[in-house]
Design an enzyme around this catalytic site. Sequence first.
Site, short mmCIF file in Angstrom:
data_model
loop_
_atom_site.label_atom_id
_atom_site.label_comp_id
_atom_site.label_asym_id
_atom_site.label_seq_id
_atom_site.Cartn_x
_atom_site.Cartn_y
_atom_site.Cartn_z
N GLY A 121 -48.54 20.77 29.80
CA GLY A 121 -47.44 20.00 30.38
C GLY A 121 -47.37 20.33 31.86
O GLY A 121 -47.58 21.48 32.26
N GLY A 177 -44.94 20.54 34.02
CA GLY A 177 -43.92 21.49 34.44
C GLY A 177 -44.38 22.92 34.19
O GLY A 177 -44.34 23.78 35.07
N ASN A 208 -52.38 12.49 44.13
CA ASN A 208 -53.83 12.39 44.22
C ASN A 208 -54.16 11.01 44.82
O ASN A 208 -53.26 10.21 45.09
CB ASN A 208 -54.51 12.66 42.87
CG ASN A 208 -54.16 11.63 41.81
OD1 ASN A 208 -53.70 10.54 42.12
ND2 ASN A 208 -54.37 11.98 40.55
N LEU A 255 -57.72 15.26 47.18
CA LEU A 255 -58.90 14.39 47.17
C LEU A 255 -60.01 14.96 46.30
O LEU A 255 -61.19 14.77 46.61
CB LEU A 255 -59.41 14.21 48.62
CG LEU A 255 -58.39 13.72 49.67
CD1 LEU A 255 -58.96 13.83 51.07
CD2 LEU A 255 -57.99 12.28 49.38
N GLY A 256 -59.65 15.67 45.23
CA GLY A 256 -60.67 16.22 44.34
C GLY A 256 -61.65 17.10 45.10
O GLY A 256 -61.25 18.00 45.86
N GLY A 290 -61.21 17.98 48.92
CA GLY A 290 -60.12 18.79 49.49
C GLY A 290 -58.79 18.05 49.48
O GLY A 290 -58.38 17.52 48.44
N ASP A 339 -64.57 22.32 34.96
CA ASP A 339 -63.50 21.59 34.27
C ASP A 339 -62.34 21.43 35.26
O ASP A 339 -61.75 22.43 35.68
CB ASP A 339 -63.07 22.40 33.04
CG ASP A 339 -61.91 21.76 32.29
OD1 ASP A 339 -61.47 20.67 32.68
OD2 ASP A 339 -61.45 22.37 31.30
N ASP A 360 -52.21 20.49 39.18
CA ASP A 360 -51.04 21.34 38.90
C ASP A 360 -51.17 22.69 39.62
O ASP A 360 -50.19 23.25 40.10
CB ASP A 360 -50.89 21.57 37.39
CG ASP A 360 -50.49 20.28 36.67
OD1 ASP A 360 -49.95 19.38 37.33
OD2 ASP A 360 -50.72 20.20 35.45
P1 ATP Z 1 -56.32 16.81 37.71
O1 ATP Z 1 -55.64 15.57 37.17
O2 ATP Z 1 -57.76 16.97 37.31
O3 ATP Z 1 -55.54 18.05 37.53
P2 ATP Z 1 -55.68 15.58 40.24
O4 ATP Z 1 -56.29 14.21 40.11
O5 ATP Z 1 -54.21 15.71 40.15
O6 ATP Z 1 -56.41 16.61 39.29
P3 ATP Z 1 -57.50 16.25 42.41
O7 ATP Z 1 -57.28 15.58 43.74
O8 ATP Z 1 -58.62 15.77 41.57
O9 ATP Z 1 -56.09 16.20 41.65
O10 ATP Z 1 -57.70 17.83 42.61
C1 ATP Z 1 -56.66 18.66 43.12
C2 ATP Z 1 -57.25 19.71 44.00
O11 ATP Z 1 -58.17 20.51 43.22
C3 ATP Z 1 -58.08 19.22 45.18
O12 ATP Z 1 -57.27 18.93 46.30
C4 ATP Z 1 -58.98 20.43 45.42
O13 ATP Z 1 -58.27 21.42 46.12
C5 ATP Z 1 -59.26 20.95 44.01
N1 ATP Z 1 -60.49 20.36 43.44
C6 ATP Z 1 -60.59 19.42 42.48
N2 ATP Z 1 -61.89 19.17 42.18
C7 ATP Z 1 -62.64 19.99 42.96
C8 ATP Z 1 -64.03 20.23 43.13
N3 ATP Z 1 -64.95 19.54 42.42
N4 ATP Z 1 -64.42 21.16 44.04
C9 ATP Z 1 -63.51 21.86 44.75
N5 ATP Z 1 -62.18 21.68 44.64
C10 ATP Z 1 -61.74 20.77 43.76
#
Ligand code: ATP
Length: 293
Positions: free
Chosen positions: A40, A42, A183, A204-205, A208, A230, A236
Amino acid sequence: MSAQVVIVGSANVDLVTRVERIPGPGETVTSESFNVFAGGKGLNQAIASRRAGAVTALIAAVGSDDYARVLVDTVRHEGMDDALLRREPGTTGTAFVTTDATGENNIVIVPGANGLLNRLTESERDQVREADVLVCQLEVPNSVVEDAVTTAREAGTTVVLNPTPVRTVPAAILAAVDVLIVNEHEADQLRVEELRVPCVVTTLGSKGATLQIRGERTVRVPARKTIALDTTGAGDTFVGAFAAEIARGVGYAQAATRANVAASLSVEEHGAVPSIPTRQAVDEALGLERVEN
Ligand code: ATP
């Protein structure tokens, strides 16, 4: 006084099963593994904030079933006060997650007790007033989010909103937000560039994050290079670590830099909660990088 973060949000048990192939309608397949995890948004964000070193309180609701115990035990184990977990009659919030061999998944969410978190009590409002930072997401009703953010706003508690699962955010909630963390997908859907929020952080995954303080230039937070195993819970981890930093009085850009390192560490291990790094692990990653550069 120590940095204090209050999270108002969801607590779920995640029932995760792994299959070779996700079954189609009417089909039955046999599972290869089955695990029960605490989760979750939270709860995950509270654990991330706690492991980042902030005194953290989670205001959430669990049910009266056996799964509630998993969440209560997790909260205690992380050094948070389980007295703030409401016990509601009925089911604990539950996510049924089926993952296939390619990493694709299907998720069914039963809101359960999370859907009953409608308003804060006066003593919960006091917790929000006394905190440095409040964090909310949207896995609980808008009414409790609005109650929490307006209470925080009036008391001068900094408000961080992670608007996920994405839906239109009522104006009364947005008006009280200091920092919105989204995101890329949520940024597009909510058209964040048109929202009048003082600070927007977009994750941005593997690329960064960016940080936009209204009226100022966009700050890029470059990704930390890593091998992602993973990414569950990466967002979160980012939100919780960011909240813990700003509760310590650190500026938004510096907080995003550290949260980015914490989140990048979380993708190196399986699971949401197990992969959330401690403050020491983030220090070590930062220290190692300094030596290497
Ligand atoms: P999730 O739903 O998988 O928890 P999200 O979509 O809310 O993620 P993302 O933008 O995908 O958020 O990822 C959050 C942060 O995690 C990014 O800003 C980065 O700091 C880190 N991150 C995610 N994927 C990677 C990666 N492949 N390599 C390095 N850092 C990553």
